[in-house]
Design an enzyme around this catalytic site. Structure first.
Site, PDB file in Angstrom:
ATOM      1  N   LYS A 197       0.862  -1.187   0.000  1.00 37.20           N
ATOM      2  CA  LYS A 197       0.000   0.000   0.000  1.00 37.20           C
ATOM      3  C   LYS A 197       0.895   1.233   0.000  1.00 37.20           C
ATOM      4  CE  LYS A 197      -3.716   2.300   2.553  1.00 37.20           C
ATOM      5  NZ  LYS A 197      -4.614   2.233   3.729  1.00 37.20           N
ATOM      6  N   LYS A 250      -2.100  -1.563  -3.713  1.00 42.94           N
ATOM      7  CA  LYS A 250      -2.971  -0.387  -3.683  1.00 42.94           C
ATOM      8  C   LYS A 250      -2.103   0.867  -3.790  1.00 42.94           C
ATOM      9  CE  LYS A 250      -6.407   1.956  -0.781  1.00 42.94           C
ATOM     10  NZ  LYS A 250      -7.101   1.991   0.515  1.00 42.94           N
TER      11      LYS A 250
END
Length: 327
Positions: A197, A250
């Site tokens: 992320k 992400k």
């Protein structure tokens, strides 16, 4: 003038042949539908920076879930909007077994048992500082935050969550969460780890949706540097070794190379998050008439599959499923 005997355009001559040789396809079961839930009654609020996307109170959520199921979408990823009055530095409300997340899980599990329920495990919606961990002297501290995250995951599992999704990027949290779930008797509760992320600029609309923007500084001390790929592979490997069942990259579109690298290096299901900023950009450009929304949406989602994603968390889930069903 001589031309080559191999002419690749032969396989592009008509929709029929293009469909026959197509390498990647989308199916509604590929999609994870994010769902935003809020307190109060009989409310459905559009998120201004995410046109066409809503926050729901539990008493009106059923219609949305029924539509997702009817379209063939099998999984939801739950997020809750917490009132400021329930926020503190320790994430106390996150551990409330009667809290909004836990209540939402029980509601969905009782009324829509075939839906696969994933829950966001992170402190930022509950934090008075808007950070993913406990703040001490201006620093987001790792190990005390991980202890809270593990308790949060167990609370979600008790409510009936099928899979917890730690999105915090604290070091070591997957192993601690896995151990806590197992010790509490939830060895069958899965973990989808937000493994890679990034500290991205594409999260703005999401933070509007949950009022979870950091109150000071940024999240660069725990989320990843957008410049790094090798570090992402290290993060993924650690999470796999600690017990992750699915790993996530992400954001999505700017990080297709990371999705591809993860898929090529690890034999594990890979998910990708088509984040709020990506959604908002397509919506805004389509509203201006600068591009075709449906075509751009489907091309973006197909790119995730082509890169190697097995699952796609996307705010386009319902719209894309409708198009897939249509054709």
């Amino acid at each position: 003038m001589k031309y080559p005997t191999t002419r690749l355009r032969r396989n592009r001559r008509s929709p029929a042949i293009r469909g026959m040789v197509q390498e990647n396809r989308l199916h509604p079961s590929d999609f994870i539908a994010p769902v935003f839930i809020m307190e109060r009654k009989d409310q459905k609020e559009e998120i201004p920076s995410m046109p066409g996307y809503y926050r729901y109170t539990l008493d009106v959520l059923g219609k949305e879930l029924e539509e997702l199921i009817e379209l063939g979408i099998q999984s939801v990823l739950l997020f809750v909007k917490v009132p400021d009055s329930k926020k503190d530095n320790e994430g106390t409300e996150a551990l409330n077994d009667q809290g909004l997340m836990q209540e939402s899980v029980r509601f969905i599990k009782k009324n829509y048992p075939d839906l696969w329920i994933m829950t966001d495990v992170a402190m930022d919606p509950y934090s008075s500082y808007g950070h993913d961990g406990i703040v001490e002297d201006g620093e987001i501290v790792n190990d005390p935050s991980v202890e809270v995250l593990a308790k949060m995951a167990v609370s979600h599992a008790k409510a009936g969550a099928d899979m917890v999704a730690p999105s915090d990027m604290m070091d070591g949290r997957i192993g601690v969460i896995r151990n806590a779930l197992d010790q509490a008797g939830f060895e069958n509760t899965g973990i989808m780890a937000y493994s890679a992320k990034y500290a991205s600029s594409f999260y703005g609309p999401f933070r509007d949706a949950l009022d979870s923007a950091p109150g000071f500084g940024d999240k660069k001390t725990y989320q990843m540097n957008p410049a790094n790929v090798e570090e992402a592979l290290r993060e993924v490997e650690l999470d796999i070794n600690e017990g992750a069942d699915i790993v996530m990259v992400k954001p999505g579109m700017p990080y297709l190379d990371v999705v591809r690298s993860v898929k090529q290096n690890f034999n594990i299901p890979v998910s990708v998050y088509n984040v709020s900023g990506e959604y908002a950009m397509i919506k805004a450009a389509a509203e201006k008439g600068w591009l075709n929304e449906e075509d751009t949406m489907m091309e973006s989602l197909l790119a995730f599959k082509r890169a190697g994603a097995d699952l796609i968390a996307t705010y386009f889930a319902k719209e894309a499923a409708k198009l897939i069903r249509k054709f």
